[in-house]
Structures are given as structure tokens and as C-alpha cells.
Design an enzyme around this catalytic site. Structure first.
Site, PDB file in Angstrom:
ATOM      1  N   ARG A  44       0.852  -1.198   0.000  1.00  0.00           N
ATOM      2  CA  ARG A  44       0.000   0.000   0.000  1.00  0.00           C
ATOM      3  C   ARG A  44       0.885   1.245   0.000  1.00  0.00           C
ATOM      4  NH1 ARG A  44      -2.999  -3.440   3.529  1.00  0.00           N
ATOM      5  NH2 ARG A  44      -2.104  -2.483   5.385  1.00  0.00           N
ATOM      6  N   LYS A 134     -11.003  15.228   5.186  1.00  0.00           N
ATOM      7  CA  LYS A 134     -12.158  14.784   4.404  1.00  0.00           C
ATOM      8  C   LYS A 134     -13.068  13.901   5.238  1.00  0.00           C
ATOM      9  CE  LYS A 134     -13.073  11.361   1.878  1.00  0.00           C
ATOM     10  NZ  LYS A 134     -13.052  10.213   0.981  1.00  0.00           N
ATOM     11  N   LYS A 217     -17.530  18.516  -1.740  1.00  0.00           N
ATOM     12  CA  LYS A 217     -17.204  17.401  -2.651  1.00  0.00           C
ATOM     13  C   LYS A 217     -18.478  16.610  -2.918  1.00  0.00           C
ATOM     14  CE  LYS A 217     -14.245  13.313  -3.114  1.00  0.00           C
ATOM     15  NZ  LYS A 217     -12.915  12.763  -2.902  1.00  0.00           N
TER      16      LYS A 217
HETATM   17  C1  5MM Z   1     -10.591   6.914  -2.296  1.00  0.00           C
HETATM   18  O1  5MM Z   1     -11.722   6.342  -1.637  1.00  0.00           O
HETATM   19  C2  5MM Z   1     -12.241   7.083  -0.554  1.00  0.00           C
HETATM   20  C3  5MM Z   1     -12.340   6.294   0.699  1.00  0.00           C
HETATM   21  O2  5MM Z   1     -13.039   5.106   0.509  1.00  0.00           O
HETATM   22  P1  5MM Z   1     -13.248   4.035   1.726  1.00  0.00           P
HETATM   23  O3  5MM Z   1     -13.114   4.792   3.028  1.00  0.00           O
HETATM   24  O4  5MM Z   1     -14.624   3.521   1.507  1.00  0.00           O
HETATM   25  O5  5MM Z   1     -12.187   3.016   1.586  1.00  0.00           O
HETATM   26  C4  5MM Z   1     -13.583   7.692  -0.982  1.00  0.00           C
HETATM   27  O6  5MM Z   1     -14.205   8.417   0.056  1.00  0.00           O
HETATM   28  C5  5MM Z   1     -13.326   8.629  -2.119  1.00  0.00           C
HETATM   29  O7  5MM Z   1     -12.479   9.679  -1.693  1.00  0.00           O
HETATM   30  C6  5MM Z   1     -14.597   9.252  -2.669  1.00  0.00           C
HETATM   31  O8  5MM Z   1     -15.660   8.329  -2.698  1.00  0.00           O
HETATM   32  C7  5MM Z   1     -14.345   9.734  -4.074  1.00  0.00           C
HETATM   33  O9  5MM Z   1     -13.827   8.650  -4.827  1.00  0.00           O
HETATM   34  P2  5MM Z   1     -14.385   8.333  -6.266  1.00  0.00           P
HETATM   35  O10 5MM Z   1     -13.708   7.066  -6.642  1.00  0.00           O
HETATM   36  O11 5MM Z   1     -15.889   8.211  -6.158  1.00  0.00           O
HETATM   37  O12 5MM Z   1     -13.978   9.524  -7.130  1.00  0.00           O
END
Ligand code: 5MM
Length: 332
Positions: A44, A134, A217
Site C-alpha cells: 500500500r 475529508k 465534494k
Molecule cells: C478513495 O476512496 C475514498 C475512501 O473510501 P473508503 O473509506 O470507503 O475506503 C472515498 O471516500 C473517495 O475519496 C470518494 O468516494 C471519491 O472517490 P471516487 O472514486 O468516487 O472519485
């Protein structure tokens, strides 16, 4: 101008967007495993270093959102991630929610958690170098959901998070995501997104959150993935901007999530948004639409780090070019 306002302005500076590389350990592990990479902490780390050090990334990326694990890791040369990206001209950010959890009283719906102990965690993240944060709330469209209770609970949590961030001098990215799962048309998505945003604005106001010191966002307003006909970029832009118009002029900026769209569709929709004159910039804070091609190109092969970076840079450049059309395309 307050520190948060200055940072927020940098996050949505002309021609730039935000890279969301904050997948939780569970999500990132699954994505690595799906790509044939052993899901270890070191892999990772290697993957996030590949992304963060892509040559010239800062030309179109203002900030990168990391998760807790990455913020505590270092580049191969021992430089902590936050310091490393700062040296590259990129703002380091941190996902501070602890995930969408089942909401008591509302079967099948979630409320995003992470408020307990948040001020202390924000202070520690600031020490580690994070300048923005975020928090993502998730809403699913079905015949019964999202309920008013889930909307209110999540809007309140987002506002409490945002207020805590601003007290800590950290810019909150406020992410209310209406998922595109379902068979609804884009009009339904518009109505739900509008209702969620209205509740969020009310809660932000009640907690005295300075809109000039946050970045919103949101999801783009799309039809459900099972609807059957894909809305055109012009249709997505028109309906999305119509929802966003309810936000006051002093909002620092809007940085969209990609929400499972193909990388190309997300970029085309973002470009179409630029035809609208809005008081706030409309840019990207994509996750999958930026990093999926990079993960596929690299897939854990040390010989393909450069190929992975080039795949990322290609998407970043396309989205940077899209948002640089702001001002040139505006006609409304
Ligand atoms: C990158 O993924 C973010 C965190 O996901 P998990 O906590 O569920 O693992 C996610 O919040 C992401 O920042 C947003 O959904 C925007 O990502 P996308 O892929 O929709 O542009």
C-alpha cells in the site's frame, strides 16, 4: 483572510484538482488483491508513493487525500508522506471519518462515524502535516431511502466535523455522496441531492461553519447505473449546476467525486460543467477515475512504476485541461 480560507483557495486554484488516495486499509487491500498485488502495508505504501511522486503531478493536482496509515508512512528515502508531497508543491490531506456504519433506528441506512475524539485526532494530524481533511457521508437511492432521519443525521455529523476542522485550522472537505446504484433517472438524483444539500447547508449554518473555508465534494447528478440510458455531458452539467446554484457565493469551491463513472466520462462531464459561470470553481477530487488506470498499469511490478505514473498523469492532465477551460467556455 483566515488560514482556512487561504488553504481552501489553494485547494481549488485555477487549473487544479485534488487526488483522492484515501482508501481505507480494507478497500485498498481489496483493490490491490484484485490487481494481483499482495495486500500488505508495504505494498500500500509503495503504491501511494508511486502516485504521489508521479513527475509533474503538482501541475494539475493541488492536494492529495491520504488515509491514517499512509500519513504515518514514509517515502522509500525516509521522508514522511506529508513532508514529501509538500516538497513537491502538493498539499497533504487526511480522511478523518471512520466509515459509514449502520444507523440505529434506520434499517439499511448508514451514518458516518468518527466524531468521538476528533479534536485530538485533528491536532495530531496537523502535527503530522495535514492541512485539510475529508469526511464522506453516503446516501443510497431506493423507494424508501434516503430517509429524512438519515439525511439529518449525516448532515449534522458533516457539520460537526467541519466546525471541528476549522477550529483546528484544517480545511474540511465536506463530501455528501448520493450513490449512483439504482435504476432511477437523473431527475430523482437531482431531487435527492438537492434535499441532502439543503439539510447540509442548514446544519453548517447552525454550527457557524465558514463556507469560504470549506471545499464541497458532491456527486455529479447522474442517472442510476441500472437506468439504461447514459445522460450526455451537457445534460449532466446542466442538472448538476442547477442543484449547486443553491450554494452561496462565498463557498470556496466545488470538487466532484467520480462515483464509479469511467475515467473518460467523469472528465467529459467535468469539462461540460465549465460552460457555466458559477461563483465558485468546479473542479475534481476524483479517486477511482484518476487511480484505476494507474493501478492497472502498475499491478505491483517494480519495472512498471513509471508506466503506472504515466497512466495517472494522463488522467490528471485530461482533468486539468478540462478545468482550465473555465472562463473560456462560460456562456451562461
Ligand atoms: C478513495 O476512496 C475514498 C475512501 O473510501 P473508503 O473509506 O470507503 O475506503 C472515498 O471516500 C473517495 O475519496 C470518494 O468516494 C471519491 O472517490 P471516487 O472514486 O468516487 O472519485
Amino acid at each position: 483572510m483566515t488560514k482556512c480560507r487561504q488553504t481552501a483557495a489553494r485547494m481549488v486554484a485555477y487549473g487544479k484538482g485534488i487526488l483522492a488516495a484515501d482508501e481505507s486499509v480494507a478497500t485498498m487491500s481489496k483493490r490491490l488483491a484484485d490487481a494481483g498485488v499482495e495486500p500488505t502495508a508495504e505494498n500500500r505504501r509503495i503504491y501511494r508513493e508511486l502516485l504521489a511522486t508521479a513527475p509533474g503531478l503538482s501541475e494539475s493536482v493541488s492536494g492529495i487525500i491520504f488515509c491514517d496509515e499512509t500519513l504515518r508512512q514514509t517515502f522509500s528515502d525516509g521522508t514522511p508522506f506529508a513532508a514529501g508531497v509538500s516538497e513537491l508543491g502538493i498539499l497533504p490531506g487526511i480522511k478523518v471519518d471512520t466509515g459509514a456504519k449502520p444507523c440505529p433506528g434506520l434499517p439499511g441506512e448508514t451514518v458516518t462515524e468518527g466524531l468521538d475524539g476528533l479534536p485530538a485526532r485533528l491536532a495530531e494530524y496537523a502535527e503530522l502535516g495535514a492541512v485539510f481533511a475529508k469526511w464522506r457521508a453516503v446516501f443510497k437511492i431506493t423507494a424508501e431511502t434516503p430517509s429524512r432521519g438519515a439525511i439529518r443525521a449525516n448532515a449534522n455529523a458533516l457539520a460537526r466535523y467541519a466546525a471541528a476542522c476549522q477550529e483546528a485550522g484544517i480545511v474540511p472537505i465536506v463530501e455528501p455522496e448520493v450513490l449512483s446504484d439504482g435504476e432511477h433517472n437523473r431527475g430523482v438524483c437531482r431531487d435527492v441531492t438537492s434535499e441532502v444539500h439543503a439539510a447540509l447547508r442548514a446544519e453548517l449554518a447552525l454550527l457557524n461553519v465558514d463556507l469560504a473555508g470549506i471545499v464541497l465534494k458532491p456527486n455529479m447528478v447522474l442517472e442510476g447505473q441500472g437506468y439504461g440510458r447514459e445522460s450526455s455531458p451537457a445534460e449532466v452539467a446542466e442538472i448538476t449546476v442547477s442543484v449547486l446554484r443553491a450554494w452561496p457565493d462565498d463557498l470556496a469551491g466545488v470538487a466532484f467525486l467520480s462515483g464509479g463513472q469511467s475515467p473518460e466520462r467523469a472528465t467529459a462531464n467535468l469539462e461540460a460543467m465549465q460552460t457555466y459561470a458559477t461563483p465558485w470553481p468546479l473542479t475534481f477530487s476524483f479517486g477511482r477515475a484518476l487511480v484505476s488506470p494507474a493501478l492497472a498499469a502498475w499491478h505491483g511490478d517494480p519495472e512498471l512504476v513509471s508506466a503506472g505514473q504515466q497512466a495517472l498523469l494522463e488522467r490528471v492532465a485530461a482533468n486539468g485541461a478540462a478545468v482550465r477551460q473555465r472562463g473560456e467556455l462560460q456562456s451562461v
